[in-house]
Motif scaffolding. Structure first.
Motif, PDB file in Angstrom:
ATOM      1  N   LEU A 136       0.787  -1.135   0.116  1.00 53.55           N
ATOM      2  CA  LEU A 136      -0.224   0.068   0.107  1.00 53.55           C
ATOM      3  C   LEU A 136       0.920   1.259   0.074  1.00 53.55           C
ATOM      4  O   LEU A 136       1.956   1.378   0.586  1.00 53.55           O
ATOM      5  CB  LEU A 136      -0.918  -0.042   1.283  1.00 53.55           C
ATOM      6  N   ASN A 137       0.583   2.223  -0.811  1.00 54.29           N
ATOM      7  CA  ASN A 137       1.228   3.296  -1.087  1.00 54.29           C
ATOM      8  C   ASN A 137       0.575   4.749  -0.178  1.00 54.29           C
ATOM      9  O   ASN A 137      -0.693   4.905  -0.011  1.00 54.29           O
ATOM     10  CB  ASN A 137       1.336   3.815  -2.397  1.00 54.29           C
ATOM     11  N   ILE A 138       1.652   5.408   0.612  1.00 55.90           N
ATOM     12  CA  ILE A 138       1.140   6.623   1.380  1.00 55.90           C
ATOM     13  C   ILE A 138       1.780   7.943   0.867  1.00 55.90           C
ATOM     14  O   ILE A 138       2.804   7.959   0.456  1.00 55.90           O
ATOM     15  CB  ILE A 138       1.702   6.275   2.725  1.00 55.90           C
ATOM     16  N   TYR A 139       0.938   8.812   0.275  1.00 57.84           N
ATOM     17  CA  TYR A 139       1.451  10.141  -0.078  1.00 57.84           C
ATOM     18  C   TYR A 139       0.756  11.149   1.128  1.00 57.84           C
ATOM     19  O   TYR A 139      -0.146  11.274   1.395  1.00 57.84           O
ATOM     20  CB  TYR A 139       0.587  10.732  -1.512  1.00 57.84           C
ATOM     21  N   ARG A 140       1.842  11.906   1.511  1.00 61.88           N
ATOM     22  CA  ARG A 140       1.668  12.745   2.666  1.00 61.88           C
ATOM     23  C   ARG A 140       1.991  14.401   2.373  1.00 61.88           C
ATOM     24  O   ARG A 140       3.159  14.685   1.917  1.00 61.88           O
ATOM     25  CB  ARG A 140       2.478  12.454   3.789  1.00 61.88           C
ATOM     26  N   ALA A 141       0.951  14.921   2.363  1.00 60.71           N
ATOM     27  CA  ALA A 141       1.042  16.552   2.184  1.00 60.71           C
ATOM     28  C   ALA A 141       1.803  17.218   1.182  1.00 60.71           C
ATOM     29  O   ALA A 141       2.642  17.864   1.180  1.00 60.71           O
ATOM     30  CB  ALA A 141       1.319  17.112   3.598  1.00 60.71           C
ATOM     31  N   GLU A 142       1.863  16.406   0.195  1.00 57.84           N
ATOM     32  CA  GLU A 142       2.585  16.860  -1.064  1.00 57.84           C
ATOM     33  C   GLU A 142       1.532  18.193  -1.868  1.00 57.84           C
ATOM     34  O   GLU A 142       0.414  18.181  -1.750  1.00 57.84           O
ATOM     35  CB  GLU A 142       2.607  15.984  -2.279  1.00 57.84           C
ATOM     36  N   LYS A 143       2.491  19.099  -2.261  1.00 55.12           N
ATOM     37  CA  LYS A 143       1.764  20.345  -2.908  1.00 55.12           C
ATOM     38  C   LYS A 143       2.217  20.560  -4.367  1.00 55.12           C
ATOM     39  O   LYS A 143       3.392  19.863  -4.786  1.00 55.12           O
ATOM     40  CB  LYS A 143       2.143  21.619  -2.376  1.00 55.12           C
ATOM     41  N   VAL A 144       1.291  20.886  -5.202  1.00 53.84           N
ATOM     42  CA  VAL A 144       1.730  21.016  -6.764  1.00 53.84           C
ATOM     43  C   VAL A 144       2.800  21.721  -6.922  1.00 53.84           C
ATOM     44  O   VAL A 144       3.501  21.275  -8.034  1.00 53.84           O
ATOM     45  CB  VAL A 144       0.268  21.502  -7.276  1.00 53.84           C
ATOM     46  N   ARG A 145       2.989  22.827  -6.000  1.00 53.13           N
ATOM     47  CA  ARG A 145       4.271  23.721  -6.385  1.00 53.13           C
ATOM     48  C   ARG A 145       5.466  22.919  -6.450  1.00 53.13           C
ATOM     49  O   ARG A 145       6.369  23.387  -6.879  1.00 53.13           O
ATOM     50  CB  ARG A 145       4.319  24.977  -5.483  1.00 53.13           C
ATOM     51  N   ASN A 146       5.479  21.678  -5.721  1.00 55.48           N
ATOM     52  CA  ASN A 146       6.512  20.921  -5.686  1.00 55.48           C
ATOM     53  C   ASN A 146       6.919  20.316  -7.177  1.00 55.48           C
ATOM     54  O   ASN A 146       8.090  19.709  -7.353  1.00 55.48           O
ATOM     55  CB  ASN A 146       6.469  19.826  -4.505  1.00 55.48           C
ATOM     56  N   PHE A 147       5.863  20.367  -7.892  1.00 54.90           N
ATOM     57  CA  PHE A 147       6.040  19.674  -9.412  1.00 54.90           C
ATOM     58  C   PHE A 147       5.670  20.854 -10.358  1.00 54.90           C
ATOM     59  O   PHE A 147       4.985  20.713 -11.286  1.00 54.90           O
ATOM     60  CB  PHE A 147       5.041  18.507  -9.404  1.00 54.90           C
ATOM     61  N   SER A 148       6.393  22.173 -10.112  1.00 60.61           N
ATOM     62  CA  SER A 148       6.152  23.293 -10.971  1.00 60.61           C
ATOM     63  C   SER A 148       6.508  23.228 -12.446  1.00 60.61           C
ATOM     64  O   SER A 148       6.054  24.105 -13.058  1.00 60.61           O
ATOM     65  CB  SER A 148       6.641  24.266 -10.163  1.00 60.61           C
ATOM     66  N   ASP A 149       7.349  22.288 -12.713  1.00 57.51           N
ATOM     67  CA  ASP A 149       7.845  21.928 -14.027  1.00 57.51           C
ATOM     68  C   ASP A 149       6.692  21.162 -14.797  1.00 57.51           C
ATOM     69  O   ASP A 149       6.853  21.036 -15.862  1.00 57.51           O
ATOM     70  CB  ASP A 149       9.051  21.353 -14.115  1.00 57.51           C
ATOM     71  N   ARG A 150       5.708  20.808 -14.419  1.00 61.94           N
ATOM     72  CA  ARG A 150       4.452  19.838 -14.855  1.00 61.94           C
ATOM     73  C   ARG A 150       3.262  20.752 -14.771  1.00 61.94           C
ATOM     74  O   ARG A 150       3.044  21.450 -13.871  1.00 61.94           O
ATOM     75  CB  ARG A 150       4.285  18.655 -14.329  1.00 61.94           C
ATOM     76  N   SER A 151       2.356  20.645 -15.800  1.00 64.98           N
ATOM     77  CA  SER A 151       1.108  21.160 -15.596  1.00 64.98           C
ATOM     78  C   SER A 151       0.037  20.162 -15.645  1.00 64.98           C
ATOM     79  O   SER A 151       0.227  18.894 -16.372  1.00 64.98           O
ATOM     80  CB  SER A 151       0.983  22.223 -16.949  1.00 64.98           C
ATOM     81  N   PHE A 152      -0.902  20.594 -14.833  1.00 61.62           N
ATOM     82  CA  PHE A 152      -2.140  19.353 -14.622  1.00 61.62           C
ATOM     83  C   PHE A 152      -3.293  19.966 -15.267  1.00 61.62           C
ATOM     84  O   PHE A 152      -3.847  21.004 -14.902  1.00 61.62           O
ATOM     85  CB  PHE A 152      -2.151  18.882 -13.175  1.00 61.62           C
ATOM     86  N   GLU A 153      -3.949  19.045 -16.063  1.00 66.31           N
ATOM     87  CA  GLU A 153      -5.177  19.446 -16.761  1.00 66.31           C
ATOM     88  C   GLU A 153      -6.315  19.341 -15.652  1.00 66.31           C
ATOM     89  O   GLU A 153      -6.514  18.346 -15.154  1.00 66.31           O
ATOM     90  CB  GLU A 153      -5.407  19.047 -18.074  1.00 66.31           C
ATOM     91  N   ALA A 154      -7.252  20.286 -15.612  1.00 66.54           N
ATOM     92  CA  ALA A 154      -8.445  19.991 -14.709  1.00 66.54           C
ATOM     93  C   ALA A 154      -9.849  19.651 -15.676  1.00 66.54           C
ATOM     94  O   ALA A 154      -9.985  20.267 -16.532  1.00 66.54           O
ATOM     95  CB  ALA A 154      -8.831  21.474 -14.008  1.00 66.54           C
ATOM     96  N   TYR A 155     -10.217  18.460 -15.279  1.00 63.73           N
ATOM     97  CA  TYR A 155     -11.413  17.873 -15.868  1.00 63.73           C
ATOM     98  C   TYR A 155     -12.713  18.251 -15.138  1.00 63.73           C
ATOM     99  O   TYR A 155     -12.381  18.654 -13.988  1.00 63.73           O
ATOM    100  CB  TYR A 155     -11.157  16.506 -16.279  1.00 63.73           C
ATOM    101  N   PHE A 156     -13.704  18.244 -15.804  1.00 66.02           N
ATOM    102  CA  PHE A 156     -14.899  18.331 -15.051  1.00 66.02           C
ATOM    103  C   PHE A 156     -15.318  17.047 -14.166  1.00 66.02           C
ATOM    104  O   PHE A 156     -15.292  15.844 -14.755  1.00 66.02           O
ATOM    105  CB  PHE A 156     -16.139  18.624 -15.794  1.00 66.02           C
ATOM    106  N   LEU A 157     -15.297  16.970 -12.883  1.00 66.49           N
ATOM    107  CA  LEU A 157     -15.713  16.019 -12.047  1.00 66.49           C
ATOM    108  C   LEU A 157     -17.189  16.594 -11.310  1.00 66.49           C
ATOM    109  O   LEU A 157     -17.444  17.436 -10.766  1.00 66.49           O
ATOM    110  CB  LEU A 157     -14.696  15.850 -10.878  1.00 66.49           C
ATOM    111  N   GLU A 158     -18.314  15.545 -11.535  1.00 68.86           N
ATOM    112  CA  GLU A 158     -19.559  16.057 -11.183  1.00 68.86           C
ATOM    113  C   GLU A 158     -19.813  15.587  -9.704  1.00 68.86           C
ATOM    114  O   GLU A 158     -19.593  14.460  -9.283  1.00 68.86           O
ATOM    115  CB  GLU A 158     -20.491  15.247 -12.079  1.00 68.86           C
TER     116      GLU A 158
END
Length: 272
Positions: A136-158
């Motif tokens: 099992l994988n644990i991800y703790r309090a990562e922020k997008v700014r830590n990955f500022s060289d990447r862009s993430f597309e926002a899709y529509f979630l209903e």
């Protein structure tokens, strides 16, 4: 060792349990300190049965414990540790055997737990019959700014109802860890559930501000991209996720260079 006895925690006060919890977890890999009110909430979410949880006493002092939760015929060791002053004396294995004997007497068929892969307790669990079922994988309090060289597309979630969320998750054949089981998650109040338009992926948050992320699943690679990239596109929102099995969600995170901060093994022992 002559004053050592093993019994249940049925009559312990919340204050004494909090003291025992904080003292026994000293030296662990993470800060496990609780205030009494925080422990009360955690005990409620975990549905720990103190009358079926075991403790080692040195006279009137708890020097080790195993907290047991139950879900029908399954049990889960919600937390177990030994006071630092009483470690390496063979008490832990004895405590776990006593806990499993009690679980057998009350009719449980399986008992689960999670253990960090680097935790030496893993060997003790194996010695009393637990086997590894999956990582099992644990991800703790990562922020997008830590990955500022990447862009993430926002899709529509209903937004959908919690009932719809769990119905769709069940049909996806997602197998959650104990703290992601439906009965566990339903104890949170004011949850926000969302799903992609195809109905192949969803996420559950503990509040309208989308934090924390309680659960996420996907039946497809495309669905994982939709739901996770939308979560990560919220720049000011920490990304924290507990006990994610190796699936499409983990594969997408890995493809984005987002690695787990820790890994656990889910373990189980059959009592039948």
């Amino acid at each position: 060792m002559s004053n050592i006895r093993v019994t249940t925690l049925e009559h312990i006060s919340r204050e004494d349990l909090t003291d025992s919890w904080n003292r026994c977890w000293q030296g662990y890999y993470y800060n496990m300190t609780y205030m009494p009110d925080h422990l009360r909430v955690w005990l409620y979410l975990s549905q720990v049965s103190l009358q079926h949880s075991c403790a080692i006493y040195d006279e009137d002092k708890v020097v080790g414990f195993s907290l047991l939760s139950m879900d029908r015929s399954d049990g889960w060791v919600a937390g177990t540790c030994i006071d630092p002053d009483f470690r390496r004396q063979g008490l832990f294995a004895s405590l776990m055997r006593t806990q499993l004997n009690l679980a057998t007497r009350i009719g449980l068929r399986h008992v689960y737990l999670e253990v960090l892969e680097q935790n030496h307790a893993l060997k003790v669990y194996q010695s009393v019959g637990f086997t590894i079922t999956r990582p099992l994988n644990i991800y703790r309090a990562e922020k997008v700014r830590n990955f500022s060289d990447r862009s993430f597309e926002a899709y529509f979630l209903e937004p959908i109802s919690v009932e719809q969320y769990f119905e769709s998750r069940r049909s996806s054949f997602f197998q959650p860890s104990w703290q992601r089981r439906e009965e566990y998650l339903r104890r949170y109040r004011n949850c926000l559930a969302v799903m992609n338009l195809a109905g192949t992926a969803g996420a559950l948050f503990a509040g309208e501000n989308n934090v924390p992320l309680l659960d996420v699943w996907s039946a497809t690679a495309a669905g994982a991209e939709e739901v996770i990239s939308t979560v990560l596109s919220q720049v000011n929102t920490p990304f924290s996720l507990t006990n994610q099995p190796e699936d499409w969600i983990v594969a997408y995170l890995s493809a984005q260079g987002i690695r787990p901060s820790a890994k656990q093994f889910e373990m189980c022992v059959s009592l039948t």
